[in-house]
Design a protein around this motif. Structure first.
Motif, PDB file in Angstrom:
ATOM      1  N   ILE A   8       0.850  -1.196   0.000  1.00 24.13           N
ATOM      2  CA  ILE A   8       0.000   0.000   0.000  1.00 24.13           C
ATOM      3  C   ILE A   8       0.882   1.241   0.000  1.00 24.13           C
ATOM      4  N   LEU A   9       0.545   2.186  -0.853  1.00 22.04           N
ATOM      5  CA  LEU A   9       1.232   3.478  -0.907  1.00 22.04           C
ATOM      6  C   LEU A   9       0.248   4.566  -0.503  1.00 22.04           C
ATOM      7  N   VAL A  10       0.639   5.380   0.471  1.00 19.33           N
ATOM      8  CA  VAL A  10      -0.126   6.563   0.862  1.00 19.33           C
ATOM      9  C   VAL A  10       0.622   7.783   0.358  1.00 19.33           C
ATOM     10  N   VAL A  11      -0.017   8.555  -0.499  1.00 23.43           N
ATOM     11  CA  VAL A  11       0.602   9.745  -1.080  1.00 23.43           C
ATOM     12  C   VAL A  11       0.098  10.970  -0.330  1.00 23.43           C
ATOM     13  N   GLY A  12       0.991  11.602   0.414  1.00 19.43           N
ATOM     14  CA  GLY A  12       0.625  12.767   1.208  1.00 19.43           C
ATOM     15  C   GLY A  12       0.841  12.507   2.679  1.00 19.43           C
ATOM     16  N   THR A  34       4.602   8.666   1.285  1.00 24.60           N
ATOM     17  CA  THR A  34       5.461   9.600   0.565  1.00 24.60           C
ATOM     18  C   THR A  34       4.844  10.991   0.578  1.00 24.60           C
ATOM     19  N   ASP A  35       5.685  11.975   0.396  1.00 23.29           N
ATOM     20  CA  ASP A  35       5.219  13.355   0.284  1.00 23.29           C
ATOM     21  C   ASP A  35       6.159  14.084  -0.655  1.00 23.29           C
ATOM     22  N   LYS A  36       5.600  14.893  -1.538  1.00 17.09           N
ATOM     23  CA  LYS A  36       6.438  15.572  -2.528  1.00 17.09           C
ATOM     24  C   LYS A  36       7.267  16.702  -1.913  1.00 17.09           C
ATOM     25  N   LEU A  37       6.868  17.179  -0.735  1.00 11.29           N
ATOM     26  CA  LEU A  37       7.583  18.280  -0.106  1.00 11.29           C
ATOM     27  C   LEU A  37       8.705  17.767   0.779  1.00 11.29           C
ATOM     28  N   PRO A  38       9.745  18.554   0.946  1.00  9.51           N
ATOM     29  CA  PRO A  38      10.802  18.159   1.892  1.00  9.51           C
ATOM     30  C   PRO A  38      10.309  18.315   3.317  1.00  9.51           C
ATOM     31  N   PRO A  39      10.944  17.634   4.280  1.00  5.92           N
ATOM     32  CA  PRO A  39      10.531  17.817   5.679  1.00  5.92           C
ATOM     33  C   PRO A  39      10.830  19.235   6.126  1.00  5.92           C
ATOM     34  N   GLY A  40      10.025  19.721   7.028  1.00  7.45           N
ATOM     35  CA  GLY A  40      10.257  21.085   7.509  1.00  7.45           C
ATOM     36  C   GLY A  40       9.041  21.585   8.238  1.00  7.45           C
ATOM     37  N   ALA A 107       0.455  21.955  14.068  1.00  9.08           N
ATOM     38  CA  ALA A 107       1.730  21.233  14.107  1.00  9.08           C
ATOM     39  C   ALA A 107       1.768  20.206  15.234  1.00  9.08           C
ATOM     40  N   ASP A 108       1.085  20.481  16.346  1.00  8.95           N
ATOM     41  CA  ASP A 108       1.058  19.523  17.456  1.00  8.95           C
ATOM     42  C   ASP A 108       0.331  18.250  17.057  1.00  8.95           C
ATOM     43  N   LEU A 109      -0.813  18.393  16.404  1.00 11.58           N
ATOM     44  CA  LEU A 109      -1.537  17.213  15.943  1.00 11.58           C
ATOM     45  C   LEU A 109      -0.722  16.462  14.903  1.00 11.58           C
ATOM     46  N   HIS A 110      -0.055  17.182  14.026  1.00  9.23           N
ATOM     47  CA  HIS A 110       0.752  16.543  12.989  1.00  9.23           C
ATOM     48  C   HIS A 110       1.854  15.692  13.614  1.00  9.23           C
ATOM     49  N   ARG A 111       2.503  16.198  14.662  1.00 11.95           N
ATOM     50  CA  ARG A 111       3.573  15.435  15.322  1.00 11.95           C
ATOM     51  C   ARG A 111       3.028  14.152  15.939  1.00 11.95           C
ATOM     52  N   VAL A 112       1.856  14.219  16.552  1.00 12.50           N
ATOM     53  CA  VAL A 112       1.253  13.029  17.140  1.00 12.50           C
ATOM     54  C   VAL A 112       0.941  12.002  16.058  1.00 12.50           C
ATOM     55  N   LEU A 113       0.381  12.462  14.949  1.00 11.96           N
ATOM     56  CA  LEU A 113       0.036  11.551  13.865  1.00 11.96           C
ATOM     57  C   LEU A 113       1.284  10.951  13.222  1.00 11.96           C
ATOM     58  N   LEU A 114       2.329  11.758  13.079  1.00 18.50           N
ATOM     59  CA  LEU A 114       3.570  11.259  12.490  1.00 18.50           C
ATOM     60  C   LEU A 114       4.158  10.148  13.345  1.00 18.50           C
ATOM     61  N   SER A 115       4.164  10.349  14.654  1.00 22.67           N
ATOM     62  CA  SER A 115       4.654   9.306  15.550  1.00 22.67           C
ATOM     63  C   SER A 115       3.767   8.064  15.479  1.00 22.67           C
ATOM     64  N   GLY A 116       2.462   8.275  15.446  1.00 17.30           N
ATOM     65  CA  GLY A 116       1.538   7.156  15.389  1.00 17.30           C
ATOM     66  C   GLY A 116       1.622   6.376  14.101  1.00 17.30           C
ATOM     67  N   ALA A 117       2.025   7.049  13.022  1.00 20.24           N
ATOM     68  CA  ALA A 117       2.149   6.385  11.726  1.00 20.24           C
ATOM     69  C   ALA A 117       3.471   5.652  11.568  1.00 20.24           C
ATOM     70  N   GLY A 118       4.318   5.745  12.566  1.00 18.68           N
ATOM     71  CA  GLY A 118       5.601   5.050  12.509  1.00 18.68           C
ATOM     72  C   GLY A 118       6.760   5.951  12.190  1.00 18.68           C
ATOM     73  N   ALA A 120       8.078   7.089   9.503  1.00 16.36           N
ATOM     74  CA  ALA A 120       8.848   6.929   8.268  1.00 16.36           C
ATOM     75  C   ALA A 120       8.080   7.514   7.088  1.00 16.36           C
ATOM     76  N   VAL A 121       8.528   8.654   6.589  1.00 17.08           N
ATOM     77  CA  VAL A 121       7.942   9.291   5.407  1.00 17.08           C
ATOM     78  C   VAL A 121       9.051   9.522   4.396  1.00 17.08           C
ATOM     79  N   ARG A 122       8.815   9.124   3.172  1.00 20.77           N
ATOM     80  CA  ARG A 122       9.775   9.384   2.096  1.00 20.77           C
ATOM     81  C   ARG A 122       9.454  10.751   1.507  1.00 20.77           C
ATOM     82  N   HIS A 123      10.233  11.744   1.901  1.00 17.96           N
ATOM     83  CA  HIS A 123       9.990  13.108   1.455  1.00 17.96           C
ATOM     84  C   HIS A 123      10.635  13.362   0.093  1.00 17.96           C
ATOM     85  N   GLY A 124      10.103  14.339  -0.621  1.00 16.93           N
ATOM     86  CA  GLY A 124      10.617  14.687  -1.937  1.00 16.93           C
ATOM     87  C   GLY A 124      10.288  13.648  -2.993  1.00 16.93           C
TER      88      GLY A 124
END
Length: 368
Positions: A8-12, A34-40, A107-118, A120-124
């Motif tokens: 499964i690929l999740v784009v975004g 994956t996400d087309k934007l760089p981390p930041g 940004a706080d919710l995003h950090r929680v979700l990022l941790s919960g998702a594991g 690992a995001v392939r940026h760019g």
């Protein structure tokens, strides 16, 4: 299919994509994100989560890490432009048995979700092409690499490239609303969700914890102004309540145009759209994040219960369409009141505004 080795690929990697990744991991899948934007750092804005968003976070196992963040919101208070009360909504009563309402930095919710998702995001990693194969999707990225997946999930927002590449729809439709957002640290002491309604414009001020305020304003229009801060001060110069102090304290504001996405279908082959990529609306009901979180819960349940990807996508869209259609229609209903002169609108809101606004969420209080 729960726990199956589906590719499964999740784009975004925004709220929708990370929520989907979290839900899939809980169901035993291991998606690539994956996400087309760089981390930041993203644009600093606030976020209001109604009770159904809290329920979805519970289902995703993320209530505890979100609970210390931001501020619980118990009432919505509406005023006219002069600061005179119009009505208020008791949120504890409205969302009783569903979940508490909360405002916090996005940004706080995003950090929680990022941790919960594991994490690992392939940026760019921008998707260049999608090839809908029998039982799979061929994905080519702009760096020249390519992979086959059993399911591709487009969670890349209202201007979704996945939607275009899969021929599921064109660009979003502007709804004729210019929106302004800012986070204020040294503003007036606003303790509750506070909205002031004028003629075809309005301002919302919500506390998001640690003395910060999320400020949101909108007006009818199709083009962002060249100087958003100057335009805000001009547009709301005659507003009272906390608005003069908010305007005096603001030093930067983010401006944009609100888009709407309405599609005949959300999937084609084994490519599926979720969140704003499938059903973006104006932010009037504050349901964008809530709908994305709900999408994640229902998609994981559908994949876990169905015997095939195709059956899961049918089940998912059948469950989600009524709720997202309700949000779209109620959003349009409320937005139409912007064109009603205050002399007609305000007496109506003073008489039964709490019931009118509460009715907008009636379906969403029910089960997913």
């Amino acid at each position: 299919m729960g726990g199956s080795p589906l590719r499964i690929l999740v784009v975004g990697a925004g709220i929708a994509g990370l929520a989907v990744a979290r839900a899939l991991r809980l169901a035993g899948f291991r998606p690539d994100v994956t996400d087309k934007l760089p981390p930041g750092e993203s644009t600093e804005t606030g976020l209001y989560l109604p009770g159904n968003a809290a329920r979805a976070l519970h289902r995703l196992g993320l209530h505890d890490p979100v609970r210390p963040l931001g501020q619980v919101i118990r009432r919505q208070r509406f005023f006219d432009a002069a600061g005179a009360p119009l009505c208020e909504v008791d949120l504890d009563t409205l969302w009783a048995g569903v979940g508490e309402c909360r405002a916090l930095p996005r940004a706080d919710l995003h950090r929680v979700l990022l941790s919960g998702a594991g994490g690992a995001v392939r940026h760019g990693a921008e998707v260049r092409t999608l090839d809908l194969l029998p039982g799979a999707v061929g994905v080519t990225f702009t760096d020249g690499t390519s992979t086959e997946y059993d399911l591709v999930i487009g969670a890349d927002g209202p201007r979704s490239s996945v939607r275009a590449l899969a021929a599921l729809g064109g660009p979003p439709r502007p709804v004729g609303q210019v929106v302004y957002r800012a986070v204020l640290r040294d503003g007036p002491p606003v303790a509750e969700w506070t909205a002031l309604l004028g003629q075809r414009s309005g301002m919302l001020v919500v506390p998001i914890g640690a003395g910060r305020l999320h400020c949101y304003a909108d007006e009818a229009g199709t083009e962002p102004p060249a100087d958003p801060l100057a335009r805000l001060r001009e547009l709301f110069a005659d507003y009272r309540g906390p608005v003069p102090e908010v305007l005096a304290a603001l030093d930067r504001v983010h401006v944009g145009i609100t888009d709407e996405v309405e599609l005949g279908r959300w999937y084609r082959g084994r490519v599926l759209l979720v969140g704003d990529a499938a059903h973006a609306t104006a932010p009037t009901l504050s349901q964008g994040a809530a709908m994305a979180l709900e999408d994640a819960v229902v998609l994981a349940e559908s994949l876990g219960a169905a015997g095939s990807v195709e059956a899961a996508l049918v089940a998912y869209e059948s469950r989600r369409r009524p709720r997202t259609r309700w949000v779209r229609d109620r959003t349009r209903d409320r937005n139409r009141t912007r064109d009603v002169p205050p002399a007609l609108r305000d007496p109506l809101l003073r008489g039964r505004g709490d019931r009118i606004f509460g009715e907008h969420y009636r379906l969403l209080v029910g089960p997913l």
